[in-house]
Design a protein around this motif. Structure first.
Motif, PDB file in Angstrom:
ATOM      1  N   ARG A   1      35.617 -44.113 -20.651  1.00 35.65           N
ATOM      2  CA  ARG A   1      35.770 -43.162 -21.753  1.00 35.65           C
ATOM      3  C   ARG A   1      35.018 -41.891 -21.379  1.00 35.65           C
TER       4      ARG A   1
ATOM      5  N   GLU B   1      42.852 -50.923 -33.142  1.00 36.22           N
ATOM      6  CA  GLU B   1      43.369 -49.552 -33.126  1.00 36.22           C
ATOM      7  C   GLU B   1      42.904 -48.788 -34.361  1.00 36.22           C
TER       8      GLU B   1
ATOM      9  N   GLU C   1      39.314 -47.892 -33.800  1.00 41.04           N
ATOM     10  CA  GLU C   1      39.196 -46.786 -32.849  1.00 41.04           C
ATOM     11  C   GLU C   1      39.433 -45.446 -33.559  1.00 41.04           C
TER      12      GLU C   1
ATOM     13  N   SER D   1      36.709 -42.356 -34.161  1.00 43.03           N
ATOM     14  CA  SER D   1      37.008 -40.982 -33.784  1.00 43.03           C
ATOM     15  C   SER D   1      36.742 -40.030 -34.944  1.00 43.03           C
TER      16      SER D   1
END
Length: 226
Positions: free
Chosen positions: A75, A138, A141, A145
């Motif tokens: 990342r 997901e 994630e 963010s």
């Protein structure tokens, strides 16, 4: 591989397109060449650089055809603001990491990978469980963010306020770092300089401006929060 070198490597559009393609499936040089619409020679040079960086590996099949695939996850974070520029790259943690032990992190990590539930390899993974776990990760994630964007916005707002209080747009980042250091107790100019990685002369100048704004005060050779 450090962040600066990684940024240079990924600055090339064709290398980014190669990684995007390899994230879908392993490919051989001719496939990549056709996908990029560039010569095989150019593709080989891009792959060489990606291999040297440890991002891509290759294997040969029964027909002695050489396939390339992505070797590892990583990342890369780039932070650009009026108060600083920084890059950070990180490789994924091992599966043995227990995220529930992180003191200030509240993530529901109770769900284990479906493969961990298999008993001696006899059980078959439940497709519904796999799909649900993928969807959950997901969503997480995306939430992380958004949280990063929120934190960055709050950080910028806080530094704006410090700049207003100290009437110093130039050294507001340094002023913020000094405030954070003094939050742990009194320090000398030399000690502050070592903490914030700044020359003592600049630290002393910034402290004087902060003292005029009523943020800090000096007692003998040490500085404290006012």
């Amino acid at each position: 591989m450090d962040s600066a070198a990684l940024l240079d490597l990924l600055g090339n559009e064709n290398r980014r397109r190669i990684l995007r393609l390899l994230s879908r499936k392993p490919c051989y040089v001719t496939e990549i060449s056709e996908y990029l619409a560039v010569s095989p020679k150019a593709v080989i040079e891009h792959l060489r650089k990606l291999e040297e960086a440890g991002l891509v590996e290759s294997h040969t099949d029964d027909q002695r055809r050489k396939y390339f695939h992505i070797a590892r996850n990583l990342r890369l974070e780039v932070n650009v603001s009026p108060y600083g520029f920084g890059t950070k790259s990180a490789y994924p943690a091992s599966k043995s990491l227990d995220i529930t032990t992180c003191r200030y992190l509240s993530i529901d990590a109770r769900s284990e990978s479906a493969s961990d539930d298999a008993d001696d390899g006899d059980d078959v993974d439940d497709p519904e469980d796999l799909a649900a776990e993928l969807s959950r990760l997901e969503d997480l994630e995306n939430e992380l963010s958004l949280a990063q964007r929120w934190v960055q916005g709050r950080m910028t707002d806080l530094l704006d306020r410090i700049a207003e209080v100290t009437d110093d747009d130039v050294n507001s980042r340094l002023s913020a770092d000094i405030l954070r250091c003094l939050g742990n107790g009194p320090l000398t100019v030399t000690e502050i300089g070592e903490e914030v990685d700044a020359p003592p002369e600049l630290v002393e100048e910034t402290l004087a401006a902060m003292a005029e704004s009523g943020l800090v005060r000096r007692t003998n050779d040490e500085w404290t929060l006012a």
